[in-house]
Scaffold this motif. Structure first.
Motif, short mmCIF file in Angstrom:
data_model
loop_
_atom_site.label_atom_id
_atom_site.label_comp_id
_atom_site.label_asym_id
_atom_site.label_seq_id
_atom_site.Cartn_x
_atom_site.Cartn_y
_atom_site.Cartn_z
N GLU A 87 0.83 -1.21 0.00
CA GLU A 87 0.00 0.00 0.00
C GLU A 87 0.86 1.26 0.00
O GLU A 87 0.48 2.29 -0.55
N GLN A 88 2.04 1.18 0.63
CA GLN A 88 2.95 2.33 0.68
C GLN A 88 3.74 2.51 -0.60
O GLN A 88 4.03 3.62 -1.02
N THR A 89 4.14 1.38 -1.23
CA THR A 89 5.11 1.44 -2.33
C THR A 89 4.52 1.19 -3.71
O THR A 89 5.14 1.54 -4.72
N ASN A 90 3.34 0.54 -3.76
CA ASN A 90 2.75 0.10 -5.03
C ASN A 90 3.65 -0.87 -5.79
O ASN A 90 3.53 -1.01 -7.01
N ASN A 91 4.55 -1.53 -5.07
CA ASN A 91 5.41 -2.54 -5.70
C ASN A 91 4.61 -3.84 -5.80
O ASN A 91 4.31 -4.49 -4.80
N GLU A 92 4.27 -4.22 -7.04
CA GLU A 92 3.40 -5.38 -7.28
C GLU A 92 3.98 -6.69 -6.74
O GLU A 92 3.26 -7.65 -6.50
N LYS A 93 5.29 -6.70 -6.55
CA LYS A 93 5.94 -7.91 -6.03
C LYS A 93 5.35 -8.32 -4.69
O LYS A 93 5.17 -9.51 -4.42
N PHE A 94 4.99 -7.34 -3.85
CA PHE A 94 4.45 -7.63 -2.52
C PHE A 94 3.01 -8.13 -2.62
O PHE A 94 2.60 -9.03 -1.88
N TYR A 95 2.25 -7.56 -3.53
CA TYR A 95 0.87 -8.02 -3.72
C TYR A 95 0.87 -9.45 -4.29
O TYR A 95 0.14 -10.32 -3.81
N ASP A 96 1.72 -9.69 -5.28
CA ASP A 96 1.77 -11.01 -5.91
C ASP A 96 2.18 -12.09 -4.91
O ASP A 96 1.67 -13.21 -4.93
N TYR A 97 3.10 -11.74 -4.03
CA TYR A 97 3.58 -12.67 -3.01
C TYR A 97 2.44 -13.03 -2.06
O TYR A 97 2.25 -14.20 -1.70
N THR A 98 1.65 -12.04 -1.69
CA THR A 98 0.52 -12.24 -0.79
C THR A 98 -0.58 -13.06 -1.48
O THR A 98 -1.11 -14.03 -0.91
N TYR A 99 -0.88 -12.70 -2.71
CA TYR A 99 -1.93 -13.40 -3.45
C TYR A 99 -1.57 -14.87 -3.66
O TYR A 99 -2.43 -15.77 -3.54
N ALA A 100 -0.29 -15.13 -3.94
CA ALA A 100 0.15 -16.51 -4.21
C ALA A 100 -0.13 -17.43 -3.02
O ALA A 100 -0.46 -18.61 -3.20
N TYR A 101 -0.01 -16.89 -1.81
CA TYR A 101 -0.28 -17.68 -0.60
C TYR A 101 -1.74 -18.12 -0.57
O TYR A 101 -2.05 -19.32 -0.42
N ALA A 102 -2.65 -17.17 -0.70
CA ALA A 102 -4.08 -17.51 -0.67
C ALA A 102 -4.46 -18.37 -1.86
O ALA A 102 -5.26 -19.32 -1.74
N ASN A 103 -3.89 -18.08 -3.01
CA ASN A 103 -4.19 -18.83 -4.23
C ASN A 103 -3.80 -20.31 -4.08
O ASN A 103 -4.50 -21.20 -4.56
N GLU A 104 -2.68 -20.54 -3.39
CA GLU A 104 -2.19 -21.91 -3.21
C GLU A 104 -3.01 -22.68 -2.18
O GLU A 104 -3.25 -23.87 -2.33
N LEU A 105 -3.46 -21.99 -1.13
CA LEU A 105 -4.06 -22.70 0.00
C LEU A 105 -5.59 -22.67 0.05
O LEU A 105 -6.19 -23.42 0.81
N VAL A 106 -6.21 -21.83 -0.75
CA VAL A 106 -7.69 -21.80 -0.79
C VAL A 106 -8.13 -22.34 -2.15
O VAL A 106 -7.80 -21.76 -3.18
N ASP A 107 -8.85 -23.45 -2.13
CA ASP A 107 -9.26 -24.04 -3.43
C ASP A 107 -10.51 -23.38 -3.98
O ASP A 107 -11.06 -22.44 -3.37
N SER A 108 -10.99 -23.86 -5.10
CA SER A 108 -12.10 -23.20 -5.80
C SER A 108 -13.40 -23.22 -5.00
O SER A 108 -14.29 -22.41 -5.23
N THR A 109 -13.52 -24.16 -4.03
CA THR A 109 -14.75 -24.24 -3.22
C THR A 109 -14.66 -23.39 -1.95
O THR A 109 -15.62 -23.30 -1.20
N GLY A 110 -13.46 -22.83 -1.68
CA GLY A 110 -13.27 -22.05 -0.46
C GLY A 110 -12.68 -22.86 0.68
O GLY A 110 -12.45 -22.34 1.77
N SER A 111 -12.42 -24.16 0.43
CA SER A 111 -11.77 -24.98 1.46
C SER A 111 -10.32 -24.54 1.62
O SER A 111 -9.65 -24.19 0.64
N ILE A 112 -9.85 -24.58 2.88
CA ILE A 112 -8.49 -24.13 3.19
C ILE A 112 -7.61 -25.35 3.44
O ILE A 112 -7.86 -26.12 4.37
N LYS A 113 -6.60 -25.52 2.61
CA LYS A 113 -5.71 -26.67 2.76
C LYS A 113 -4.94 -26.59 4.07
O LYS A 113 -4.48 -25.52 4.46
#
Length: 412
Positions: A87-113
């Motif tokens: 939010e401070q830097t607008n460096n997409e690297k930080f957003y992508d890193y955060t998104y990748a975590y949720a993307n990996e662990l939350v499946d299409s049904t919303g179940s959390i691995k």
């Protein structure tokens, strides 16, 4: 013949100079390669530490030195910091890193691995903060469904007789300071943003405030103002005082969790709720007590009130948490401005004594207590010897996350 000899001599000198030049060039090129910066040193400490974390743990799902992806509070802690840096830097690297975590662990049904609702473990709520943010950005239905699962845990979480959440199902009748940070910021923000029924929303606000009321009632030592790490209503645990149910010591990070919980919950608790002023009162009592046990260096001890007793050490995770809580508390107007001086003194000491920078720019936070708990197997008895003998390591996420957030608050 003389000319030939002279020529040969000159040729040998030239060859020698050429070899030396090549050798020097190679050495210079080696030097250049050695000092090439992975993390630029002209950035603020928050960004430098976050980039260092990504370098150390390229996969956010393995943030806590683990081999397999997992849903855990440490990921949520560091990624909450990553979100603030983004939010401070607008460096997409930080957003992508955060998104990748949720993307990996939350499946299409919303179940959390790797998450089990049946464990009723408050620690597992913390990464819900990441979902709150990502859902607001992406509107991906799976993230909302995962949050609904986490919120359902709060509705079914076992409680003490007066309404305090058990820390985990396998730790019956126990409230730990840790639990307030793990669950309450998510619980209150979820209620504010997703519970439409006003009566239900108010009940959650009341429940959140009750956790702070109960911790103050059961865990606070009137003499020092410090809070014990854990409280066992049943008084059956070996670590529990048979009269009070409290554990024996004031653990730095335990109180750090509590301080961060207060300043973060106040972001979402309406000002007109009667609990708002009470939590500000608790925060001020906390700040006063914590300041009294601050070491002259600016840091805090692993066992807060034991000073330089043999084996005790000045610890990074608790110090980072106190720094964040004080700095944010002042910025938001909850604490007197004098606590900003306390925060700055602590932060300067962290940089001076506990932060090291590698030649390639990677930033390390040293002297972090790796873990501390109560009970379990092998049994943790909460003694002084227990707290000082737990593993000490560098770059524990329970330190790097708060360090990043403190850095942002102080704009360092």
């Amino acid at each position: 013949m003389k000319n030939t000899t002279k020529f040969m001599a000159l040729f040998a000198i030239a060859l020698g100079l050429s070899t030396t030049a090549c050798k020097n060039a190679k050495e210079n090129s080696k030097e250049t390669a050695v000092v090439e910066k992975i993390v630029p040193e002209n950035l603020k400490w928050s960004e430098r530490m976050m980039l260092s974390e990504i370098e150390r743990f390229p996969e956010a799902s393995k943030l806590d030195f683990v081999d397999k992806p997992r849903w855990s509070y440490t990921n949520g802690l560091v990624l909450s910091a990553a979100i603030k840096v983004y939010e401070q830097t607008n460096n997409e690297k930080f957003y992508d890193y955060t998104y990748a975590y949720a993307n990996e662990l939350v499946d299409s049904t919303g179940s959390i691995k790797t998450y089990k609702l049946s464990d009723q473990n408050l620690d597992m709520i913390k990464s819900g903060d990441v979902l709150l943010y990502l859902y607001s950005k992406t509107k991906e239905e799976r993230f909302l469904k995962a949050m609904e699962i986490l919120n359902s845990q709060m509705e079914s979480q076992p409680k003490t007789s007066d309404g305090g959440y058990w820390h985990k199902k396998r730790y019956p009748y126990q409230m730990w300071l840790d639990g307030l940070y793990m669950a309450e910021p998510f619980h209150i923000r979820y209620a504010q943003e997703f519970i439409k029924d006003e009566a239900k929303k108010q009940k959650i606000y009341d429940d959140v405030v009750l956790q702070f009321d109960l911790i103050q009632k059961h865990s606070r030592d009137e003499k020092s103002g410090l809070l014990y790490h854990g409280w066992d209503e049943s008084k059956e645990q070996k670590w529990a005082n048979k009269e009070t149910g409290n554990s024996q010591h004031f653990w730095s990070r335990g109180m750090g969790w509590y301080g961060m919980a207060m300043v973060d919950v106040l972001d979402f608790l309406p000002e007109n709720h009667p609990g708002h002023e009470r939590i500000i009162t608790y925060l001020n009592q906390f700040a006063e007590a914590i300041t009294k046990v601050q070491d002259k260096s600016g840091l805090w001890w692993q066992v807060l009130d034991q000073g330089d007793r043999e084996g005790n050490y000045l610890e990074a995770t608790g110090t980072s948490m106190f720094t964040y809580a004080f700095a944010k508390g002042v910025r938001k107007g909850y604490l007197d401005k004098k606590y900003l001086e306390v925060a700055n003194k602590a932060y300067d000491a962290l940089i001076k004594d506990l932060v090291s920078v590698e030649e390639n720019g990677i930033v390390n936070l040293n002297k972090c207590c790796a873990v501390a708990g109560l009970g379990g197997n092998p049994y943790r008895d909460g003694s002084y010897e227990y707290y000082i003998n737990e593993t000490i390591r560098s770059n524990d996420p329970k330190g790097t996350g708060p360090f990043i957030m403190a850095s942002l608050e102080l704009n360092k």
